[in-house]
Design a protein around this motif. Structure first.
Motif, PDB file in Angstrom:
ATOM      1  N   ASP A 226      -6.121  -9.870  -5.575  1.00 16.95           N
ATOM      2  CA  ASP A 226      -5.114  -9.646  -6.599  1.00 16.95           C
ATOM      3  C   ASP A 226      -3.984  -8.816  -5.998  1.00 16.95           C
ATOM      4  N   GLN A 227      -2.939  -9.472  -5.568  1.00 20.73           N
ATOM      5  CA  GLN A 227      -1.837  -8.779  -4.923  1.00 20.73           C
ATOM      6  C   GLN A 227      -1.145  -7.807  -5.872  1.00 20.73           C
ATOM      7  N   MET A 228      -1.224  -8.090  -7.167  1.00 22.17           N
ATOM      8  CA  MET A 228      -0.554  -7.219  -8.133  1.00 22.17           C
ATOM      9  C   MET A 228      -1.134  -5.800  -8.122  1.00 22.17           C
ATOM     10  N   ASP A 229      -2.395  -5.684  -7.710  1.00 20.55           N
ATOM     11  CA  ASP A 229      -2.998  -4.348  -7.646  1.00 20.55           C
ATOM     12  C   ASP A 229      -2.258  -3.454  -6.658  1.00 20.55           C
ATOM     13  N   LYS A 230      -1.554  -4.077  -5.708  1.00 17.67           N
ATOM     14  CA  LYS A 230      -0.843  -3.318  -4.687  1.00 17.67           C
ATOM     15  C   LYS A 230       0.603  -3.024  -5.076  1.00 17.67           C
ATOM     16  N   TRP A 231       1.069  -3.607  -6.179  1.00 14.22           N
ATOM     17  CA  TRP A 231       2.450  -3.392  -6.584  1.00 14.22           C
ATOM     18  C   TRP A 231       2.665  -1.973  -7.105  1.00 14.22           C
ATOM     19  N   PRO A 232       3.840  -1.412  -6.893  1.00 10.11           N
ATOM     20  CA  PRO A 232       4.151  -0.104  -7.491  1.00 10.11           C
ATOM     21  C   PRO A 232       4.138  -0.191  -9.013  1.00 10.11           C
ATOM     22  N   ARG A 233       3.863   0.923  -9.642  1.00 11.39           N
ATOM     23  CA  ARG A 233       3.876   1.015 -11.095  1.00 11.39           C
ATOM     24  C   ARG A 233       4.789   2.147 -11.525  1.00 11.39           C
ATOM     25  N   ILE A 234       5.447   1.946 -12.638  1.00 13.30           N
ATOM     26  CA  ILE A 234       6.313   2.977 -13.176  1.00 13.30           C
ATOM     27  C   ILE A 234       6.005   3.144 -14.658  1.00 13.30           C
TER      28      ILE A 234
END
Length: 352
Positions: free
Chosen positions: A237-245
């Motif tokens: 799941d690449q989204m797990d590595k995305w930054p979060r704000i």
């Protein structure tokens, strides 16, 4: 298309209870829908040998909306299995955009439709498919109104244009009826719900399935075997590595990404839950923002796009939660800068 047979008219006639006026109106609407959405071009790709693995966003959508094509029943009808209990609407709307999901379902439905038309033309027998919906894994996440509503909208639009393609629909591993009815209304067209046959556990349905087809014609997962490859893992799941704000209630946040002239930015924005206002602008040397992504509605699912800079500047992602008095929002985002010229590569290639 020239290779359509008169049997297609019969599908609409039967599907609309032998009401010629209703069938004719639906048929005309279907032709208009196909023309406006380029369905005949998709059909041509499939007729030319496009494989399912080449469908837009195939591997990603398949993980959260698993559709299986298996063998044939004893009457020669294709067997199509939907692992409904493994459909995850919340993850699906985060993994792909609504348009990508819609396009995937169109490709799957058109592929099924072509197969049935070919069988009918070759044999002179009016072929329909045997559909199996396995509800194993069904949970409360299937009732999440936001993601489920988005998925229902896509399925309803597409399935309305493919009439009378199911002969029988088996529902397996059925839990309490009230929950099941809610879920099935999302994945089975109303005109096909009279074909439903609801069964409980494998002890209840095994003999029913084997009366209709040999065991080898189904996927082994219906009889306790392993799931298809790629559906039993949460890895990747690449989204797990995305930054979060985090955007507090009654507040706004801005994220900026520098981009050089000639570079292309592949951008993704997705709320973790609930909706949020979102715009993306490019700001060049003159300081004047030009729109990259704008919408009058707040977003509640993945948004994806690309932008090529004609000068040095920056992309400005603006997130607006000022309308919410109590709830903060968390948004995942990703900017990938690549050396790709949009003029020489299609948007489908960029998001494939």
């Amino acid at each position: 298309p020239e290779d359509w047979e008169d049997a297609l008219l019969l599908r609409f006639f039967i599907g609309f209870k032998k009401n010629p006026e209703a069938a004719a109106e639906a048929f005309e609407q279907m032709l208009t829908w196909r023309k406006e959405n380029g369905i005949n071009e998709i059909r041509q790709k499939l007729m030319n040998g496009l494989n399912p693995s080449e469908f837009p966003r195939y591997e990603t959508v398949r993980r959260f909306y698993p559709l299986l094509k298996c063998g044939k029943d004893k009457h020669g009808c294709p067997i199509l299995i939907t692992l409904t209990g493994l459909i995850d609407p919340a993850k699906l709307v985060k993994a792909v955009t609504l348009e990508e999901m819609r396009l995937y379902i169109i490709y799957e439905m058109e592929s099924k439709f072509i197969k049935l038309c070919q069988l009918t033309a070759e044999t002179g027998i009016f072929y329909r498919a045997l559909e199996v919906h396995d509800l194993k894994g069904l949970g409360m996440h299937h009732l999440a109104t936001g993601p489920v509503g988005l998925l229902r909208k896509v399925v309803k639009e597409v399935s309305a244009n493919y009439v009378e393609i199911s002969d029988k629909v088996f529902i397996l591993n059925c839990p309490f009826a009230s929950v099941v009815r809610t879920v099935l209304r999302q994945v089975v067209p109303a005109r096909s719900q009279h074909k439903l046959a609801v069964h409980g556990t494998i002890e209840d349905y095994e003999s029913v399935l084997l009366e209709r087809a040999e065991r080898a014609e189904y996927h082994a997962c219906l009889f306790g075997g392993e799931l298809p490859e790629g559906l039993n893992t949460e890895d990747g799941d690449q989204m797990d590595k995305w930054p979060r704000i985090t955007i507090p209630a009654r507040d706004k946040k801005v994220v900026e990404e520098a981009v050089e002239k000639g570079k292309t930015v592949l951008w993704n924005v997705c709320p973790e839950a609930l909706d949020v206002g979102c715009t993306i602008h490019f700001v060049g040397a003159n300081g004047k923002p030009s729109p990259v992504f704008e919408t009058t509605e707040r977003i509640a699912s993945l948004q994806r796009g690309s932008f090529q800079a004609e000068e040095d500047g920056k992309l400005v992602l603006s997130l607006d939660n000022s309308f919410s008095y109590l709830k903060q929002k968390v948004v995942m985002y990703d900017f990938e800068v690549v050396n790709v010229q949009l003029s020489t590569q299609s948007s489908e290639d960029l998001t494939a």
